[in-house]
Design an enzyme around this catalytic site. Structure first.
Site, PDB file in Angstrom:
ATOM      1  N   VAL A   1      31.775  43.046  34.137  1.00  0.00           N
ATOM      2  CA  VAL A   1      30.952  42.061  33.443  1.00  0.00           C
ATOM      3  C   VAL A   1      29.782  41.709  34.349  1.00  0.00           C
ATOM      4  O   VAL A   1      29.969  41.379  35.525  1.00  0.00           O
ATOM      5  CB  VAL A   1      31.759  40.795  33.073  1.00  0.00           C
ATOM      6  CG1 VAL A   1      30.852  39.772  32.385  1.00  0.00           C
ATOM      7  CG2 VAL A   1      32.937  41.153  32.173  1.00  0.00           C
TER       8      VAL A   1
ATOM      9  N   ASP B   1      43.145  40.886  30.059  1.00  0.00           N
ATOM     10  CA  ASP B   1      42.685  40.729  31.453  1.00  0.00           C
ATOM     11  C   ASP B   1      43.419  39.597  32.142  1.00  0.00           C
ATOM     12  O   ASP B   1      43.584  38.538  31.675  1.00  0.00           O
ATOM     13  CB  ASP B   1      41.183  40.484  31.501  1.00  0.00           C
ATOM     14  CG  ASP B   1      40.386  41.734  31.166  1.00  0.00           C
ATOM     15  OD1 ASP B   1      40.934  42.825  31.331  1.00  0.00           O
ATOM     16  OD2 ASP B   1      39.240  41.604  30.741  1.00  0.00           O
TER      17      ASP B   1
END
Length: 129
Positions: A26, A129
């Site tokens: 990310v 996650d």
């Protein structure tokens, strides 16, 4: 089924890595067309099945309307890599904050996160996650 994704190269400017998870990375980015900071999630590899999974994740997450769930702004490619464009949430992680917070505050923050996860689960989205 093949997924054709729109190129977002003219729209997004990467500003730096925020973190990594099981599915990919990310990055902080700036959305030039909407003039706002965003997060961009990239897949780790280039497997077409993973791209299909990314598109499915985007569609499921876009259905979730909850204050504790990050919003999806777009799905496409950047530099030829499949990506999700997401709401950027600024601030420190719960792990970083926890030591300095009273137990009641920590419990409330976990409760809020659980409510967001519940809303996502109701739409068929599973957070890994």
């Amino acid at each position: 089924m093949s997924t054709e994704l729109a190129a977002l190269d003219d729209r997004l400017a990467l500003k730096g890595l925020l973190g990594e998870g099981g599915m990919g990375q990310v990055h902080r980015a700036f959305d030039r067309s909407l003039e706002r900071p965003v997060a961009v999630k990239f897949l780790r590899g280039d497997d077409p099945r993973e791209t299909e999974r990314l598109v499915l994740e985007a569609r499921l997450q876009a259905r979730v309307e909850h204050e504790n769930v990050v919003r999806v702004h777009a799905v496409g490619t950047l530099g030829g890599r499949p990506c999700l464009v997401l709401q950027l949430v600024e601030g420190r992680t719960l792990a970083d904050l926890a030591a300095g917070l009273p137990v009641a505050t920590r419990v409330e923050l976990v409760r809020q996160a659980a409510l967001g996860l519940h809303a996502a689960h109701q739409q068929g989205l599973v957070h890994r996650d």
